[in-house]
Design a protein around this motif. Sequence first.
Motif, mmCIF file in Angstrom:
data_model
loop_
_atom_site.group_PDB
_atom_site.id
_atom_site.type_symbol
_atom_site.label_atom_id
_atom_site.label_comp_id
_atom_site.label_asym_id
_atom_site.label_seq_id
_atom_site.Cartn_x
_atom_site.Cartn_y
_atom_site.Cartn_z
ATOM 1 N N PHE A 174 -14.120 13.987 4.760
ATOM 2 C CA PHE A 174 -13.146 14.346 5.784
ATOM 3 C C PHE A 174 -13.414 15.760 6.272
ATOM 4 N N LYS A 233 -8.213 -7.242 4.160
ATOM 5 C CA LYS A 233 -9.185 -7.047 3.079
ATOM 6 C C LYS A 233 -10.196 -8.183 2.994
ATOM 7 N N ARG A 239 -0.496 15.424 -3.602
ATOM 8 C CA ARG A 239 0.449 14.697 -4.453
ATOM 9 C C ARG A 239 0.231 15.109 -5.895
ATOM 10 N N TYR A 257 3.630 17.018 3.735
ATOM 11 C CA TYR A 257 3.295 18.318 4.318
ATOM 12 C C TYR A 257 4.530 18.943 4.980
ATOM 13 N N ASP A 304 -5.372 5.344 -1.006
ATOM 14 C CA ASP A 304 -4.316 4.377 -1.298
ATOM 15 C C ASP A 304 -4.605 3.027 -0.647
ATOM 16 N N TYR A 305 -5.122 3.071 0.563
ATOM 17 C CA TYR A 305 -5.365 1.829 1.310
ATOM 18 C C TYR A 305 -6.711 1.220 0.909
ATOM 19 N N LYS A 306 -7.335 1.789 -0.115
ATOM 20 C CA LYS A 306 -8.602 1.277 -0.646
ATOM 21 C C LYS A 306 -9.688 1.180 0.432
ATOM 22 N N VAL A 308 -0.014 -0.439 7.645
ATOM 23 C CA VAL A 308 -0.405 0.385 6.499
ATOM 24 C C VAL A 308 -0.815 1.782 6.973
ATOM 25 N N TYR A 326 0.182 21.059 -1.317
ATOM 26 C CA TYR A 326 0.678 19.861 -0.635
ATOM 27 C C TYR A 326 0.065 18.553 -1.140
ATOM 28 N N LYS A 348 0.890 5.289 5.751
ATOM 29 C CA LYS A 348 0.143 6.379 5.099
ATOM 30 C C LYS A 348 0.263 7.678 5.904
ATOM 31 N N TYR A 368 0.790 -1.222 0.000
ATOM 32 C CA TYR A 368 0.000 0.000 0.000
ATOM 33 C C TYR A 368 0.830 1.285 0.000
ATOM 34 N N LYS A 377 -4.315 15.012 3.031
ATOM 35 C CA LYS A 377 -3.372 13.911 3.221
ATOM 36 C C LYS A 377 -4.087 12.675 3.775
ATOM 37 N N MET A 378 -5.046 12.862 4.667
ATOM 38 C CA MET A 378 -5.840 11.736 5.163
ATOM 39 C C MET A 378 -6.597 11.087 4.001
ATOM 40 N N GLU A 385 -5.888 11.096 0.836
ATOM 41 C CA GLU A 385 -4.985 10.348 -0.044
ATOM 42 C C GLU A 385 -4.607 9.003 0.574
ATOM 43 N N VAL A 412 -4.905 20.911 4.516
ATOM 44 C CA VAL A 412 -3.831 20.006 4.095
ATOM 45 C C VAL A 412 -3.948 18.667 4.828
ATOM 46 N N VAL A 469 -6.273 7.228 2.778
ATOM 47 C CA VAL A 469 -7.439 6.343 2.782
ATOM 48 C C VAL A 469 -7.687 5.788 1.380
ATOM 49 N N MET A 529 -3.860 26.037 -0.678
ATOM 50 C CA MET A 529 -3.274 25.171 0.345
ATOM 51 C C MET A 529 -3.318 23.716 -0.112
ATOM 52 N N ASP A 542 -2.410 23.252 9.094
ATOM 53 C CA ASP A 542 -3.551 23.775 8.347
ATOM 54 C C ASP A 542 -4.483 22.582 8.107
#
Lengths: 245, 245, 245, 245, 245, 245
Positions: free
Chosen positions: B95, A190, B28, A217, B216-218, A205, B26, A209, A26, B209-210, B212, B205, B214, B22, B202
Amino acid sequence: MMKILIINPNTSEEMTRGIDTMAKTYARPDTEIETVCSREGPRSLETVYENELAGHFVLERVIEGNEKKVDAIVIACYADPSLRSAKEISEVPVFGIAESSMHLACILGHKFSIVTVIDRVRPNLELMIRQLGLESRCASIRATPLSVLDLQKDPSLTRKTLTEEARAAVRDDGAEVICLGCTGMAGHDKTMEKELGVPVLDGVVCAVKMAEGVFDYKLKHSKVNAFAKPAPKEWVGLGRFAVVD
Amino acid sequence: MMKILIINPNTSEEMTRGIDTMAKTYARPDTEIETVCSREGPRSLETVYENELAGHFVLERVIEGNEKKVDAIVIACYADPSLRSAKEISEVPVFGIAESSMHLACILGHKFSIVTVIDRVRPNLELMIRQLGLESRCASIRATPLSVLDLQKDPSLTRKTLTEEARAAVRDDGAEVICLGCTGMAGHDKTMEKELGVPVLDGVVCAVKMAEGVFDYKLKHSKVNAFAKPAPKEWVGLGRFAVVD
Amino acid sequence: MMKILIINPNTSEEMTRGIDTMAKTYARPDTEIETVCSREGPRSLETVYENELAGHFVLERVIEGNEKKVDAIVIACYADPSLRSAKEISEVPVFGIAESSMHLACILGHKFSIVTVIDRVRPNLELMIRQLGLESRCASIRATPLSVLDLQKDPSLTRKTLTEEARAAVRDDGAEVICLGCTGMAGHDKTMEKELGVPVLDGVVCAVKMAEGVFDYKLKHSKVNAFAKPAPKEWVGLGRFAVVD
Amino acid sequence: MMKILIINPNTSEEMTRGIDTMAKTYARPDTEIETVCSREGPRSLETVYENELAGHFVLERVIEGNEKKVDAIVIACYADPSLRSAKEISEVPVFGIAESSMHLACILGHKFSIVTVIDRVRPNLELMIRQLGLESRCASIRATPLSVLDLQKDPSLTRKTLTEEARAAVRDDGAEVICLGCTGMAGHDKTMEKELGVPVLDGVVCAVKMAEGVFDYKLKHSKVNAFAKPAPKEWVGLGRFAVVD
Amino acid sequence: MMKILIINPNTSEEMTRGIDTMAKTYARPDTEIETVCSREGPRSLETVYENELAGHFVLERVIEGNEKKVDAIVIACYADPSLRSAKEISEVPVFGIAESSMHLACILGHKFSIVTVIDRVRPNLELMIRQLGLESRCASIRATPLSVLDLQKDPSLTRKTLTEEARAAVRDDGAEVICLGCTGMAGHDKTMEKELGVPVLDGVVCAVKMAEGVFDYKLKHSKVNAFAKPAPKEWVGLGRFAVVD
Amino acid sequence: MMKILIINPNTSEEMTRGIDTMAKTYARPDTEIETVCSREGPRSLETVYENELAGHFVLERVIEGNEKKVDAIVIACYADPSLRSAKEISEVPVFGIAESSMHLACILGHKFSIVTVIDRVRPNLELMIRQLGLESRCASIRATPLSVLDLQKDPSLTRKTLTEEARAAVRDDGAEVICLGCTGMAGHDKTMEKELGVPVLDGVVCAVKMAEGVFDYKLKHSKVNAFAKPAPKEWVGLGRFAVVD
């Protein structure tokens, strides 16, 4: 492009491999993962005694990670052993898998439950949750008859046992998210998620992350008070661990 | 490659631009950001009354985001207005910037303080922190004489005022991390961080990032209980908001 | 007739002597006291990092105490380092000076304050108090500018500094009992008590009195769950610390 | 002689009538009751999404009540929807039926339980109780299989179901007072009270009695901070809701 | 050599004898124990009403103890009746058996349970635990069908009943230490301890050991605020109880 | 038409008159008020010792009230002395002025402060608030240099002192409602309210209004567990107080 050092505090190579696989599955393509374990210590950690004895070897790895200038360090055991001491000695941000997964769980649902190994670990989990201040967000800690080393003996029995406890947590305790309470449970997330219909979090994971987000950041952990570097003073022995002028 | 819809619940275009900047600074490289604001409502949100009236327009944006199949939604106001209702109606994970930044702050330091606008918002922040269960992690809420709309009138005064309060929080309250309590404070984080020597977060941001991580981890947010989709029933009026068979 | 082993987790001989004197001054005539310190480690403990590195040497002493069949063990540092791990590995009851003095303070007054060394130790004290569940009984933690090793440089300055902070705790925070938060404060208790008019507790004495009471009542600490002996398993290295079949 | 405006936030006329009857049964002879419902919105409120969408119509009624110079306003839904925003915009004191009944329950017994509809509402009740600070006084939240709209389908089944859950709360959870958690339960209070032998509280009546007491004592709700009137600012649209200079 | 006055707040001579025996069995050889009971009042205390009516007679004994210049006073009823008022009026330190045993239990295990008499006493125990601040350390309160006066009717049934509840507390609630919640349970501690394998605490013994430790350390309870002596003022009647100039 | 017996637990006739006036000023026209005081005891209550000694005389009045079949009883001292015992022995609902005013304050504002007499009473107020579970709702307890009996010596100084403390509570502590913490403050509520701009609550009036509401709703306090009538048993002496078969 960042580099994360993951430290498995126990000495099980099998668990180290499981952790490494989870992280790499991941992690972002441009994140480099290196997973190491303690050089000495018990094959698994289930008591504070074992955690503390493993501590020197975790801190050794933390110091190495700082020397190698990695971008983040993850301590990969659900007791978050040596997490606070590591944050003190490290300039590089350090992430615990329990703290990362519990905070993420709070964002994904109203309450989470931890499905873990033998009942023996419950008091320490309770104290960790109190330290994190998340008592009101934790629906339950669900222990199983499986020790850490049992987890990998019969993976299908393990998955069945974990899934049953998780199901009970959702049905009876109000859990909306499940945190897997041991790195020996790697790979079951999963499958369980599909069966249960709720998010199931592998702490490794989650920590990876978090580390990536913090890196992006351009943050580090706070070094002003609780995690300020120990001041130099006189030490007797303890070699490279000593913080002296 | 993911797409995040950021919703500014107020109707200020200036703040919407600040939020967008903002997020894009930051995010990706392969994250697509779209920032929108409410179609109606007050220029700034400082009361529960204003939050609730803005709510219809936030939920309208949430529904649009689901229709457009974005991968994540961020509600960009530090009161996290309509966050729970959005999580109910949305299949896409949502979020809040307050909940994201407070949980991240807990990972970066022992305690955090929120530096915010006028004293008027304190009771609602207190209740949010109680709901999150983070009372023991919050060192203080530090209000300033600045209203939300004051924040952008004189940026250097704003930064000075925020920095002074943050410094007092670190020195007197035990704060080790500072959370900026309003999206109108966009752009001050890194300057303050440099002056104060502690992480300054901030919320926009943090939420990106959270999101992204979440993605990625599907993962998605839990839909089993608190945030299950409202059941169809008979509605009077309310057009597209109505959940009917 | 009982025998108590007191372990000073740091390597300061001066502090070891101070601890020994306090214990012998108030122990019953038929209680035998032996005070030892860690064989390696820092001269003073002010961080979690230092506590954990001292931990091996504390546990070594705990194991020796069990081999020598002492009747009770006291860990004499106000961070109660390795207390939980010691309780796990030890058949002999183990007492922390912080936990003993805080519980006794609750019996002697409505609220207590801890007067301690540099501000750096505050977060760890806060977490200890949370673990003990005594948040509502602790009026305040009062730090001073003195490090542990400063305490013995100028005893009259030390006493003056401690007395002033304690007086402020009584006057401003509602403290009715004062706990001295470091073994380096040995010998100041009764002088301060006279000046302040409230009980002032030295943790070493409190732990010794708890140990004597527990011995008389033929009790041991509970070994059923949190403090059950670690189960034998495979260990890599760590010599005598390893718990193997 | 006072006038109370009761607002049913949903659009069910049957529930509006039930509320009106309860209020008039126990109001003082010289209290004038007017009960209205939302002009638009769902037939029943069981989610935060529904609460928030109903919010505009509740606030509309609150504004009308202020224009008509009623002496008190009651929001008659056990989620206390829009209660805080109503207190902000209203000069007239506003009472929630949940907050009124829970506080009264605390005066009548050591602990209370809430008997409510489907399990779906539990998380929001938990958060309300946390906001009120009454966690230690609430013995349990007892959900049933009945949705709000089910409650009036078969009144004798409803009463039987509610009585059984209430009995379990008294027997197993330590409840000494029962709060009926939905206005759709109107009319069951006294029958249940007789069967159970403990006070059973209908929130509408509790709020009316609170309103009368507050009126007699010539009190209003506090307008200094949390519930101060929103300051005028620039609004986009939202017509009469806008607070402008 | 010290003298402890133990006050049994009820008027049962049988219980007074049981208390006296427990105290003398574990007191140090040079501790003199005198056990008295209230001159009037109920045979057993199970309600706040009974506690308060017994209060005058407890306070009478406390005043006598001060006149006789005993070194410590123990109030021997698990409701700790009149403990706070006694601490106010007494120069001699006063110990409650509940507070002494609960604090000692916290030192001996992660969590304790109280095994007590009829369910009726549960609310008051809950409030006591809240006052002590030990909510997080109490695993459960386990009531039995036995009233205080039942306890001595059939000692073997009593022991069996208590042991079963205690076993359930250890197995199901996470208790690691058992506190016996009534002085009528005198004499069952060590038998139960043997059967259960966890420490079982008789509160009278715990209070005596605390008193001895406090005496040795030349401490008294704090008299500065909560327990300061009531100021002289005008009284109507109440004879020797009146505090007048 | 209902009858309320108000019991002033102290023996001050001046305070009894003040209480009676407050009650009659705001009671409904058809509520009959009778105010009595304790037949013996101190002129004012500021300690637990005084509260408990007054207790017999309060309970005597409670028993008389039940014999005379009044509809409600109010105990008019801000320590709520003997409130729980009175609820046990009484069939008639009993109201404490502290619990009534604090719960009402929670309905009127986000947080309340108590303005009270000498600092000596603070610990007991803190414990009462903990028992009520309202820690999160109480902004502060503000003591003054005035003893209870000082309050009536110079009414304008009293009002000035109380107003200043209340103003500080609003300005510095976040109080939105003020509770007057002593019946000796009777008559200052409305003047202070006008000066401060926040609700100021006299507990006697609050309790009377609660009593009227409870009467109208045909409620009594719960008698099932905490406040069940004490079971008959053998008593030694204590005359009419004894509950015997």
